[in-house]
Scaffold this motif. Structure first.
Motif, PDB file in Angstrom:
ATOM      1  N   GLU A 200       0.641  -1.461   0.239  1.00 17.39           N
ATOM      2  CA  GLU A 200      -0.323  -0.107   0.143  1.00 17.39           C
ATOM      3  C   GLU A 200       0.912   1.156  -0.213  1.00 17.39           C
ATOM      4  N   ASP A 201       1.806   1.696   0.473  1.00 17.87           N
ATOM      5  CA  ASP A 201       2.867   2.477   1.002  1.00 17.87           C
ATOM      6  C   ASP A 201       3.581   3.006  -0.168  1.00 17.87           C
ATOM      7  N   ASN A 202       4.226   1.992  -0.963  1.00 11.76           N
ATOM      8  CA  ASN A 202       5.069   2.220  -2.187  1.00 11.76           C
ATOM      9  C   ASN A 202       4.529   1.847  -3.124  1.00 11.76           C
ATOM     10  N   HIS A 203       2.438   1.869  -3.584  1.00 13.99           N
ATOM     11  CA  HIS A 203       1.199   1.204  -4.620  1.00 13.99           C
ATOM     12  C   HIS A 203       2.615   0.419  -5.386  1.00 13.99           C
ATOM     13  N   VAL A 204       2.616  -0.668  -5.300  1.00 19.20           N
ATOM     14  CA  VAL A 204       3.102  -1.852  -6.001  1.00 19.20           C
ATOM     15  C   VAL A 204       1.860  -2.816  -5.617  1.00 19.20           C
ATOM     16  N   THR A 205       2.452  -3.628  -6.698  1.00 19.74           N
ATOM     17  CA  THR A 205       1.477  -5.469  -6.580  1.00 19.74           C
ATOM     18  C   THR A 205       2.499  -6.488  -7.335  1.00 19.74           C
ATOM     19  N   PRO A 206       2.101  -7.503  -5.975  1.00 20.70           N
ATOM     20  CA  PRO A 206       2.543  -9.090  -6.879  1.00 20.70           C
ATOM     21  C   PRO A 206       2.427  -9.122  -8.739  1.00 20.70           C
ATOM     22  N   ASP A 207       1.770  -8.784  -9.019  1.00 26.15           N
ATOM     23  CA  ASP A 207       0.680  -8.848 -10.216  1.00 26.15           C
ATOM     24  C   ASP A 207       2.085  -8.550 -11.387  1.00 26.15           C
ATOM     25  N   SER A 208       3.028  -7.826 -11.059  1.00 20.33           N
ATOM     26  CA  SER A 208       3.938  -7.390 -11.884  1.00 20.33           C
ATOM     27  C   SER A 208       5.108  -7.302 -12.236  1.00 20.33           C
ATOM     28  N   ARG A 209       4.637  -8.077 -11.521  1.00 20.00           N
ATOM     29  CA  ARG A 209       6.266  -9.593 -11.246  1.00 20.00           C
ATOM     30  C   ARG A 209       6.080 -10.299 -13.437  1.00 20.00           C
ATOM     31  N   ALA A 210       7.045 -10.345 -13.707  1.00 15.65           N
ATOM     32  CA  ALA A 210       6.992 -10.691 -15.763  1.00 15.65           C
ATOM     33  C   ALA A 210       6.916 -11.996 -15.402  1.00 15.65           C
ATOM     34  N   GLU A 211       6.388 -12.579 -16.274  1.00 14.95           N
ATOM     35  CA  GLU A 211       6.693 -14.079 -16.310  1.00 14.95           C
ATOM     36  C   GLU A 211       8.146 -14.482 -17.446  1.00 14.95           C
ATOM     37  N   VAL A 212       8.883 -15.699 -17.218  1.00 19.66           N
ATOM     38  CA  VAL A 212       9.819 -16.819 -17.380  1.00 19.66           C
ATOM     39  C   VAL A 212       9.548 -16.964 -18.496  1.00 19.66           C
ATOM     40  N   LYS A 213      10.421 -16.627 -19.551  1.00 28.26           N
ATOM     41  CA  LYS A 213       9.889 -16.734 -20.974  1.00 28.26           C
ATOM     42  C   LYS A 213      12.088 -17.955 -21.157  1.00 28.26           C
ATOM     43  N   PHE A 214      12.874 -17.120 -20.792  1.00 26.33           N
ATOM     44  CA  PHE A 214      13.726 -17.687 -22.385  1.00 26.33           C
ATOM     45  C   PHE A 214      14.742 -18.551 -20.880  1.00 26.33           C
ATOM     46  N   VAL A 215      14.278 -19.039 -19.385  1.00 23.95           N
ATOM     47  CA  VAL A 215      15.175 -20.486 -18.791  1.00 23.95           C
ATOM     48  C   VAL A 215      14.924 -21.060 -20.162  1.00 23.95           C
ATOM     49  N   ASP A 216      15.607 -21.966 -19.907  1.00 23.91           N
ATOM     50  CA  ASP A 216      15.453 -24.020 -20.474  1.00 23.91           C
ATOM     51  C   ASP A 216      15.530 -24.874 -19.928  1.00 23.91           C
ATOM     52  N   ASP A 217      14.975 -24.480 -18.499  1.00 24.78           N
ATOM     53  CA  ASP A 217      14.608 -25.753 -17.950  1.00 24.78           C
ATOM     54  C   ASP A 217      13.902 -25.659 -17.217  1.00 24.78           C
ATOM     55  N   GLU A 218      12.289 -26.399 -16.635  1.00 25.09           N
ATOM     56  CA  GLU A 218      11.540 -25.831 -16.655  1.00 25.09           C
ATOM     57  C   GLU A 218      11.577 -25.445 -14.907  1.00 25.09           C
ATOM     58  N   GLU A 219      12.186 -26.656 -14.503  1.00 23.34           N
ATOM     59  CA  GLU A 219      12.429 -26.049 -13.040  1.00 23.34           C
ATOM     60  C   GLU A 219      13.284 -25.465 -12.498  1.00 23.34           C
ATOM     61  N   LEU A 220      14.398 -24.886 -13.060  1.00 25.86           N
ATOM     62  CA  LEU A 220      14.923 -23.755 -12.770  1.00 25.86           C
ATOM     63  C   LEU A 220      13.884 -22.463 -13.456  1.00 25.86           C
ATOM     64  N   ALA A 221      13.184 -22.495 -14.174  1.00 31.28           N
ATOM     65  CA  ALA A 221      12.257 -20.922 -14.539  1.00 31.28           C
ATOM     66  C   ALA A 221      11.397 -20.812 -13.475  1.00 31.28           C
ATOM     67  N   TYR A 222      10.790 -21.608 -12.605  1.00 30.18           N
ATOM     68  CA  TYR A 222      10.234 -21.714 -11.422  1.00 30.18           C
ATOM     69  C   TYR A 222      11.384 -21.358 -10.304  1.00 30.18           C
ATOM     70  N   VAL A 223      12.371 -21.419 -10.159  1.00 34.19           N
ATOM     71  CA  VAL A 223      13.048 -20.850  -8.849  1.00 34.19           C
ATOM     72  C   VAL A 223      12.921 -19.345  -9.376  1.00 34.19           C
ATOM     73  N   MET A 224      13.059 -19.312 -11.077  1.00 35.45           N
ATOM     74  CA  MET A 224      13.340 -17.505 -11.074  1.00 35.45           C
ATOM     75  C   MET A 224      11.678 -16.728 -10.991  1.00 35.45           C
ATOM     76  N   GLN A 225      11.283 -17.684 -11.101  1.00 32.65           N
ATOM     77  CA  GLN A 225       9.928 -16.737 -10.660  1.00 32.65           C
ATOM     78  C   GLN A 225       9.809 -16.505  -9.521  1.00 32.65           C
ATOM     79  N   ARG A 226       9.731 -17.771  -8.449  1.00 37.30           N
ATOM     80  CA  ARG A 226       9.615 -17.346  -7.172  1.00 37.30           C
ATOM     81  C   ARG A 226      11.006 -16.016  -7.104  1.00 37.30           C
TER      82      ARG A 226
END
Length: 284
Positions: free
Chosen positions: A147-173
């Protein structure tokens, strides 16, 4: 006095190094990266899902290198280009992501996260419940940060260029934990707060993107905030980043009712040495 001198020398050295790359080269590199990003997006739209994970875009090592350079230059010109920062992280972070994945696998809570794959989005948060929590609880302080910083978790981009499914989730996390880390560290989203968090993340994760932000971020700080970073916030962030428990191995969604103080103690994170207030993003 000696610290002020070191800060001045550091700033001058970085500025001189960056000056060697003229504006024409900056523009050329940025255009190459942007064109490749555009072409990759077009290719994705025209092709079927490749089965690795939704949204994945396959790129060769050369393409990744071009994307890394182009996105790095664009992020340097505008640190709030989160799309460019995201691409830079994905195209340079393979080895660091492997290390983070292994640390999560070796932690019982981290292993559960890798198994269940939780996401931190507005659709997964019970904002009413979090608002009802007492002051000082992790969930209430995280909601206050949003609220104070006017941000939302939905602004985080989806991972696209990591060529490993599990590592892509680690980056997303990692991306979705970033705002939680701001809350844990007591840092707002102004430039000084972001740089302090990047110093912590560089020591904690080893991601090249974080290291680059930690090195170049201070260029956008004025003299007084630069001195605060080097004499107080920076050493604190590095020390805590090195010694704290892996920040990706915490199931934050199950910790909302825990007190912020207790969670910091569990993670071995000290409270910040100074209090920064939330300001406009353009502030330095």
């Amino acid at each position: 006095m000696r610290m002020c001198t070191h800060v001045t020398i550091y700033t001058m050295w970085l500025a001189q190094s960056l000056h060697r790359v003229n504006q024409r080269q900056f523009n050329l590199i940025s255009k190459v990266g942007a064109r490749l990003l555009h072409n990759s997006g077009t290719l994705l739209a025209d092709s079927s899902y490749d089965g690795l994970y939704p949204g994945h875009i396959h790129t060769s090592p050369i393409q990744k290198a071009l994307l890394a350079v182009g996105s790095g230059v664009a992020a340097l010109q505008d640190p709030y280009r989160h799309d460019m920062v995201a691409v830079l992280g994905e195209t340079t972070g393979y080895l660091a992501l492997i290390n983070l994945r292994d640390r999560m696998r070796n932690d019982p809570e981290g292993y559960t996260i890798l198994t269940e794959r939780p996401r931190i989005r507005l659709s997964t948060l019970d904002l009413n419940m979090m608002a009802s929590l007492p002051d000082g609880s992790f969930g209430r302080e995280y909601l206050r940060f949003l609220e104070d910083n006017h941000v939302t978790p939905d602004s985080r981009a989806e991972v696209k260029f990591v060529d490993d499914e599990e590592l892509a989730y680690v980056m997303q996390r990692y991306r979705e934990v970033h705002d939680l880390l701001h809350t844990l560290l007591g840092m707002p989203t102004n430039m000084l707060g972001e740089v302090a968090v990047k110093w912590f993340e560089a020591a904690q994760t080893g991601l090249p993107m974080c290291a680059l932000g930690a090195v170049l971020g201070p260029l956008r700080l004025n003299a007084s905030r630069l001195q605060s970073l080097f004499t107080s916030l920076g050493p604190w962030a590095l020390q805590n980043g090195r010694r704290s428990r892996c920040i990706l191995s915490i199931f934050y969604e199950r910790r909302w009712e825990q007190s912020l103080e207790d969670l910091r103690e569990e993670l071995n994170i000290e409270p910040p040495p100074v209090t920064l207030r939330a300001t406009n993003k353009g502030s330095t």
